[in-house]
Design an enzyme around this catalytic site. Structure first.
Site, PDB file in Angstrom:
ATOM      1  N   TYR A   2       0.815  -1.217   0.000  1.00 57.58           N
ATOM      2  CA  TYR A   2       0.000   0.000   0.000  1.00 57.58           C
ATOM      3  C   TYR A   2       0.846   1.263   0.000  1.00 57.58           C
ATOM      4  O   TYR A   2       0.358   2.341  -0.312  1.00 57.58           O
ATOM      5  CB  TYR A   2      -0.963   0.022   1.195  1.00 57.58           C
ATOM      6  N   LYS A  41       3.562 -15.468   3.234  1.00 54.20           N
ATOM      7  CA  LYS A  41       3.529 -16.266   2.001  1.00 54.20           C
ATOM      8  C   LYS A  41       4.981 -16.539   1.640  1.00 54.20           C
ATOM      9  O   LYS A  41       5.467 -16.180   0.560  1.00 54.20           O
ATOM     10  CB  LYS A  41       2.773 -15.466   0.917  1.00 54.20           C
ATOM     11  N   ASP A  65      -2.947 -18.293   2.461  1.00 51.67           N
ATOM     12  CA  ASP A  65      -4.063 -19.031   1.851  1.00 51.67           C
ATOM     13  C   ASP A  65      -4.606 -20.073   2.821  1.00 51.67           C
ATOM     14  O   ASP A  65      -5.823 -20.236   2.990  1.00 51.67           O
ATOM     15  CB  ASP A  65      -3.651 -19.656   0.508  1.00 51.67           C
ATOM     16  N   ASP A 117      -5.464  -6.667   5.931  1.00 57.35           N
ATOM     17  CA  ASP A 117      -6.650  -5.971   5.437  1.00 57.35           C
ATOM     18  C   ASP A 117      -7.717  -6.999   5.031  1.00 57.35           C
ATOM     19  O   ASP A 117      -8.889  -6.913   5.415  1.00 57.35           O
ATOM     20  CB  ASP A 117      -6.223  -5.121   4.220  1.00 57.35           C
ATOM     21  N   ASP A 157     -11.378  -8.444   7.391  1.00 56.53           N
ATOM     22  CA  ASP A 157     -12.767  -8.384   6.908  1.00 56.53           C
ATOM     23  C   ASP A 157     -13.380  -9.780   6.903  1.00 56.53           C
ATOM     24  O   ASP A 157     -14.564  -9.965   7.205  1.00 56.53           O
ATOM     25  CB  ASP A 157     -12.827  -7.793   5.495  1.00 56.53           C
TER      26      ASP A 157
END
Ligand code: NAD
Length: 371
Positions: free
Chosen positions: A141, A195, A227, A251, A255
């Site tokens: 970001y 990851k 994942d 992020d 959610d």
């Protein structure tokens, strides 16, 4: 104690939920004998309309002069086609940077009173109490270079886009330290999500987190690929305690956890690490329901509880607000997003007033017991 807070209601449902959270904070201050100093400023779309800037200097100055910031939400379809730096969301990203808030805490707790809101079976979601510790100022970001270019690898007229994921060892170490310290106040387990089978950033992340874990021998550290973590969060959410992860993974996973426990409207967040803490509900400005007095104010109200705990170090007051939320839900009060078909719903203001009233009575009986 002096509590100096800047309130940034922002856009859409931001002002509706923030005003309820402020009412609750005022009851806490009045009931527990604190001196609340409030200042209100503009951010996001309202600031763009008024000043042509999503984060005016006066807003930054007010935030830096206070001890904590309570933000509603930013974002408005009116600015969707603006250049990136003139969108409401740019104001929020800059504010996080200005406040040096590198650690984003996102708790997600399952409330038995809301068992019907989770898409998962109660026996799976029961006992879920997760704290996501998300790195907030690095990764994709913020990494440079970033661009959409007309230059490309030889395909005429085809544009290409670039973002950069970058993390340094000190950036990883400081966020990991926050996660380990918070784990000590909970069930002493940290799961670091990365990851590292694909990304160099994640390989460094895992190495630094593993090294730091030696300073916290009483905290159990494990690792998981993102994942696999996404799948396990749905299959066995109650097994997680603290999840430590980088900006974009955090992020997305936070959610997802919101979906697991019921409604996005319930989730609160704290962004800490700098001199001033930033507290905000996880949800956005919800333009589809703005101005209707139907938004769920619990995310904003629970953000006040986080503020009381993490900035003002007032755990008794924080617990009082949280108890008010639980009691209100047990009493059957539901905003529209929490209600099942046929259930009676209450407005944003009614929901906020219930919790403010609970805090008022609880503070009163606390004072009587103390005297
Ligand atoms: P959103 O969170 O605003 O809304 C998603 C859905 O959840 C909508 O159906 C909305 O009605 C519902 N919802 C959200 N909060 C609710 C609440 N408190 N009570 C009841 N229902 C609620 O996400 P979106 O629709 O993707 O984004 C809308 C705008 O908000 C966009 O401009 C986006 O950029 C912005 N946004 C801002 C933030 C922030 O300020 N931190 C976060 C996410 C999105």
């Amino acid at each position: 104690m002096r509590l100096s807070v800047t309130s940034l209601p922002g856009d859409g449902i931001g002002p509706e939920v923030t005003s309820q959270a402020i009412c609750v904070l005022e009851e806490v201050a009045g009931g527990f004998g604190h001196d609340l100093e409030l200042d209100e400023k503009e951010i996001g779309g309202v600031a763009l309309e008024k000043f042509g800037n999503p984060l005016p200097d006066a807003t930054i100055q007010a935030c830096l002069a206070s001890q904590a910031v309570l933000l509603g939400a930013v974002g408005s379809p009116a600015f969707d086609h603006n250049p990136r730096e003139l969108r409401p969301e740019a104001g929020l990203l800059r504010l996080r940077q200005e406040l040096g808030a590198f650690a984003n805490l996102r708790p997600a707790v399952f409330y038995p009173a809301l068992a019907a809101c989770s898409p998962l079976r109660e026996e799976i979601v029961k006992g879920t109490d997760i704290l996501i510790v998300r790195e907030l100022l690095g990764g994709l970001y913020f990494g440079q270079p970033r661009s959409i270019d007309t230059e490309n690898d030889g395909v005429p007229g085809a544009r290409q886009a670039v973002n950069t994921m970058r993390y340094s060892e000190p950036e990883i170490e400081r966020i990991a330290r926050v996660a380990f310290q918070l784990a000590r106040t909970r069930r002493r387990r940290v799961l670091s999500v990365d990851k590292s089978n694909v990304l160099e950033c994640s390989r460094l992340w895992r190495e630094v987190v593993t090294r730091l874990a030696r300073d916290f021998p009483d905290v159990q550290l494990s690792h998981m690929y993102v994942d696999s973590a996404a799948m396990t969060l749905v299959l066995k959410p109650a097994e997680f305690d603290v999840i430590l992860t980088e900006n974009m993974f955090g992020d997305i996973l936070s959610d997802q956890v919101g979906g697991v426990v019921g409604s996005l409207g319930l989730l609160a967040s704290a962004s800490i690490g700098g001199p001033v803490g930033l507290y905000e509900p996880v949800h956005g400005s919800a333009p589809d329901i703005a101005g209707q007095n139907v938004a769920n104010p619990l995310g904003a109200i629970l953000s006040v509880a986080l503020m009381l705990r993490h900035t003002f170090h007032l755990p008794k007051e924080a617990e009082c607000v949280e108890a008010g939320v639980i009691s209100t839900l047990m009493g059957g009060f539901r905003t529209r997003d929490l209600a099942r078909s046929g259930e009676r719903t209450v407005s944003t203001e009614e929901m906020g007033s219930q919790i403010a009233e609970f805090v008022r009575l609880a503070a009163h009986s606390n004072n009587r017991a103390a005297s």
